[in-house]
Design an enzyme around this catalytic site. Structure first.
Site, PDB file in Angstrom:
ATOM      1  N   ASP A  74     -16.648  19.721  -3.515  1.00 42.49           N
ATOM      2  CA  ASP A  74     -17.747  18.693  -4.134  1.00 42.49           C
ATOM      3  C   ASP A  74     -17.260  17.217  -3.510  1.00 42.49           C
ATOM      4  OD1 ASP A  74     -18.346  20.568  -5.942  1.00 42.49           O
ATOM      5  OD2 ASP A  74     -17.987  19.441  -7.630  1.00 42.49           O
ATOM      6  N   HIS A 125     -24.953  17.614  -5.290  1.00 37.97           N
ATOM      7  CA  HIS A 125     -23.941  17.133  -6.095  1.00 37.97           C
ATOM      8  C   HIS A 125     -24.575  15.894  -6.671  1.00 37.97           C
ATOM      9  CE1 HIS A 125     -20.446  17.262  -8.741  1.00 37.97           C
ATOM     10  NE2 HIS A 125     -20.019  16.302  -8.116  1.00 37.97           N
ATOM     11  N   HIS A 129     -23.661  10.426  -8.192  1.00 41.60           N
ATOM     12  CA  HIS A 129     -22.801  11.100  -9.309  1.00 41.60           C
ATOM     13  C   HIS A 129     -22.995  10.697 -10.591  1.00 41.60           C
ATOM     14  CE1 HIS A 129     -18.929  12.839 -10.855  1.00 41.60           C
ATOM     15  NE2 HIS A 129     -19.124  13.454  -9.929  1.00 41.60           N
ATOM     16  N   HIS A 219     -12.261  19.100  -4.069  1.00 38.76           N
ATOM     17  CA  HIS A 219     -12.763  18.079  -3.523  1.00 38.76           C
ATOM     18  C   HIS A 219     -12.324  17.695  -2.098  1.00 38.76           C
ATOM     19  CE1 HIS A 219     -12.969  17.998  -7.830  1.00 38.76           C
ATOM     20  NE2 HIS A 219     -13.969  17.430  -7.885  1.00 38.76           N
TER      21      HIS A 219
END
Length: 262
Positions: A74, A125, A129, A219
């Site tokens: 991510d 994603h 955010h 990540h």
């Protein structure tokens, strides 16, 4: 209501402290009307489709018989992503990348192209955010449509998967994802790499939680994560796992827009 492990992604090392404070050990998803979040497992998708799965790009695999697991990342691309792609190429392992837009897709467009060119699944994603359950419908659409358009422009392929920030989703998000042709993908394994740069600890956490049909959340924006990847791959291969992308994990079934998979 369903409890899920919470993860928090922040860009830049200067925001790590904020991410650590904001991240909790678990997340109770507050959905509209406190309805239970329904998720679909990879095995049930395969079972409904029947037949044999073909994994494009990295050979042929039938996850109905093979011990498959999906490696996902991510919040990239970042300065660490090129090294990660080198590792994945060397190990012949496909991954699924859930990319952020602002300061990521727009900063490293060549890495987005490389991800697609090397056979990885490129997904969304969101653009900034933003927590989608706190946003208005028009904001949700903007958060989802903008990275889709940029990814399609760079790779020639429009994403069909997205991962909601912090895993937080609800009926409104489901409906907008359905409109936009997006399925939501959560995870079953998290190393909480937003809280540590200890690569050995990240590796240990992943190995402790991994099981067949698992979806590993990492990540590639944090310093300790990419150095942990070779050890994770080698150890899981020794345990008999076959790495696949999320679509390969579901094949011959396909993710359905508006549904949630984990």
């Amino acid at each position: 209501m369903l409890s899920l492990t919470r993860k928090m992604t922040k860009t830049g090392t200067g925001l790590r402290a904020a991410a650590t404070l904001a991240a909790a050990a678990s997340l109770t998803l507050a959905l509209s009307g406190c309805t239970k979040l329904e998720t679909t497992s990879p095995s049930s998708v395969r079972g409904a489709a029947g037949g044999q799965a073909r994994a494009a790009g990295f050979g042929t695999v039938d996850c109905g018989h093979a011990k498959c697991i999906a490696l996902t990342f991510d919040a990239g691309p970042s300065e660490h992503s090129a090294r990660l792609l080198d590792i994945l190429k060397e190990k012949q392992v496909p991954a699924t990348f859930f990319l952020l837009g602002k300061r990521h897709i727009d900063t490293y467009p060549e890495l987005v192209r490389r991800m697609a060119d090397e056979g990885h699944e490129v997904a969304s994603h969101t653009w900034t955010h933003k927590i989608l359950t706190d946003a208005e419908p028009d904001e949700i659409r903007e958060e989802l449509e903008r990275p889709n358009k940029e990814i399609e422009r760079l790779t020639g392929k429009r994403p069909t998967l997205m991962r909601p920030p912090q895993g937080r989703t609800d009926d409104t998000v489901h409906e907008i994802c359905r409109e936009l042709g997006l399925a939501e993908v959560l995870w079953t394994v998290t190393a909480k790499d937003y809280k540590t740069d200890d690569s050995d600890l990240i590796t240990e956490r992943v190995l402790d939680q991994s099981s067949r049909d698992g979806i590993i959340l990492l990540h590639d924006i944090y310093d300790g994560t990419v150095p942990a990847v070779p050890g994770i791959i080698d150890a899981l291969k020794k345990r008999g796992y076959v790495f696949v992308t999320v679509p390969q994990l579901l094949a011959p079934g396909k993710a359905e827009p508006g549904k949630v998979y984990r």
